[in-house]
Design a protein around this motif. Structure first.
Motif, PDB file in Angstrom:
ATOM      1  N   TYR A  39     -14.465  16.742   1.577  1.00 27.64           N
ATOM      2  CA  TYR A  39     -13.867  15.666   2.374  1.00 27.64           C
ATOM      3  C   TYR A  39     -12.579  15.238   1.710  1.00 27.64           C
ATOM      4  CZ  TYR A  39     -15.444  12.305  -1.149  1.00 27.64           C
ATOM      5  OH  TYR A  39     -15.629  11.619  -2.321  1.00 27.64           O
TER       6      TYR A  39
ATOM      7  N   THR B  32      -9.677  11.672   1.731  1.00 23.79           N
ATOM      8  CA  THR B  32      -9.377  10.330   2.218  1.00 23.79           C
ATOM      9  C   THR B  32      -7.871  10.103   2.177  1.00 23.79           C
ATOM     10  OG1 THR B  32      -9.671   9.362   0.007  1.00 23.79           O
ATOM     11  CG2 THR B  32     -11.599   9.412   1.457  1.00 23.79           C
ATOM     12  N   THR B  33      -7.438   9.112   2.934  1.00 26.11           N
ATOM     13  CA  THR B  33      -6.014   8.783   2.998  1.00 26.11           C
ATOM     14  C   THR B  33      -5.776   7.358   2.505  1.00 26.11           C
ATOM     15  OG1 THR B  33      -5.941   7.753   5.197  1.00 26.11           O
ATOM     16  CG2 THR B  33      -5.913  10.183   5.108  1.00 26.11           C
TER      17      THR B  33
ATOM     18  N   ILE C 204     -18.782   7.714   0.733  1.00 25.93           N
ATOM     19  CA  ILE C 204     -17.349   7.445   0.829  1.00 25.93           C
ATOM     20  C   ILE C 204     -17.139   5.995   1.244  1.00 25.93           C
ATOM     21  CG2 ILE C 204     -15.181   8.166   1.888  1.00 25.93           C
ATOM     22  CD1 ILE C 204     -16.606  10.829   2.607  1.00 25.93           C
TER      23      ILE C 204
ATOM     24  N   LEU D 163     -14.331   3.388   2.334  1.00 25.44           N
ATOM     25  CA  LEU D 163     -12.965   3.328   2.845  1.00 25.44           C
ATOM     26  C   LEU D 163     -12.498   1.887   2.931  1.00 25.44           C
ATOM     27  CD1 LEU D 163     -13.193   5.868   5.806  1.00 25.44           C
ATOM     28  CD2 LEU D 163     -12.040   6.241   3.625  1.00 25.44           C
TER      29      LEU D 163
ATOM     30  N   CYS E 254      -7.780   2.838   6.252  1.00 25.67           N
ATOM     31  CA  CYS E 254      -7.822   4.172   5.641  1.00 25.67           C
ATOM     32  C   CYS E 254      -8.685   5.111   6.483  1.00 25.67           C
ATOM     33  CB  CYS E 254      -8.375   4.098   4.225  1.00 25.67           C
ATOM     34  SG  CYS E 254      -7.354   3.168   3.067  1.00 25.67           S
TER      35      CYS E 254
ATOM     36  N   ALA F 291     -11.008   8.990   6.566  1.00 28.90           N
ATOM     37  CA  ALA F 291     -11.665  10.111   5.900  1.00 28.90           C
ATOM     38  C   ALA F 291     -11.575  11.322   6.816  1.00 28.90           C
ATOM     39  CB  ALA F 291     -13.119   9.788   5.592  1.00 28.90           C
TER      40      ALA F 291
ATOM     41  N   THR G 183     -15.765   1.339  13.240  1.00 31.09           N
ATOM     42  CA  THR G 183     -14.924   2.477  12.871  1.00 31.09           C
ATOM     43  C   THR G 183     -14.445   3.197  14.122  1.00 31.09           C
ATOM     44  OG1 THR G 183     -16.893   3.869  12.611  1.00 31.09           O
ATOM     45  CG2 THR G 183     -15.988   2.864  10.616  1.00 31.09           C
TER      46      THR G 183
END
Length: 236
Positions: free
Chosen positions: A24, A26-27, A185, A187, A191, A193, A227
């Motif tokens: 994975y 993330t940003t 994860i 976030l 952000c 994923a 989300t």
């Protein structure tokens, strides 16, 4: 800066490496607070922007609710879908080559969606997911027909500092002749994923092989977690 520019400015070399290393990526925050609220507030609106609502408990998917957008998508959701697709198609084509597949993903989303429609997959799949205290999502794969794109993007719209606790995004990989590996994860608001839809290539001493991937959400402790899921293929 519009979403296309923000997405293009991401470190795509790092994203590709992270997908290879841990399954994975993330940003940094790509959406501002107001943009997150704009999209999240659609969930409780009566604007007719959704084609269906799913109660997870009814189908033993978990606990919580999600809603699929209808066409035309809200402009910001449409921009995110179109802007993420080109760089991800490059990664997807690299994955196909490693696995010895003949699949060639087009470099623009319009052409890919047209291929979905030729297979009678015409219903949009971007969605909003809403979890309250005690809600969760079982491990699953987002497959809606014969044609599917191998990557998807999940945006955190709520603020985990003030809006909810718990509710980590969980990615589980089933590796041949090895025990499964789970990643949790967390976030921040705005952000994203990037995760596999079904599988990804993993390198071993004998070359590349397929690793199956599923994802879900751990139990939300308190508050509400919303989300945005960007899935690139359409559904039957």
């Amino acid at each position: 800066m519009v979403p296309f520019e923000r997405v293009a400015a991401l470190n795509w070399t790092r994203i590709s490496s992270d997908l290879d290393a841990v399954g994975y990526a993330t940003t940094c925050p790509l959406l501002g607070v107001e943009e997150c609220e704009e999209i999240a507030n659609l969930y409780d609106s009566s604007l007719g922007v959704f084609r269906s609502t799913i109660e997870m408990s009814r189908y033993n998917f978990g606990s919580g609710q999600y809603r699929y957008f209808s066409y035309p998508l809200p402009s910001l959701v449409e921009e995110l879908r179109k802007s993420f697709y080109p760089p991800l198609s490059g990664i997807a084509n690299d994955w196909a080559a490693r696995l010895g597949l003949d699949t060639k993903w087009p470099d623009n989303h319009k052409e890919f969606v047209e291929s979905c429609h030729r297979h009678n997959q015409r219903r949009p799949t971007p969605l909003l997911l809403s979890y309250n205290s005690g809600d969760y999502n079982c491990l699953h794969q987002d497959l809606y027909g014969e044609v599917f794109f191998p990557l998807q993007v999940v945006f955190m719209l709520s603020d985990p500092v003030t809006d909810f606790d718990g509710g980590e995004l969980i990615v589980v990989e089933t590796r041949p002749r090895m025990q499964s590996r789970a990643s949790a994860i967390n976030l921040s608001q705005g952000c994203a994923a990037i995760i596999p839809v079904r599988e990804r290539p993993r390198k071993s001493n004998r070359g590349y092989h397929r690793v199956q991937s599923r994802h879900g959400v751990s139990t939300v402790g308190n508050g509400r977690r919303i989300t945005l899921g960007i899935i690139f293929h359409d559904a039957l």
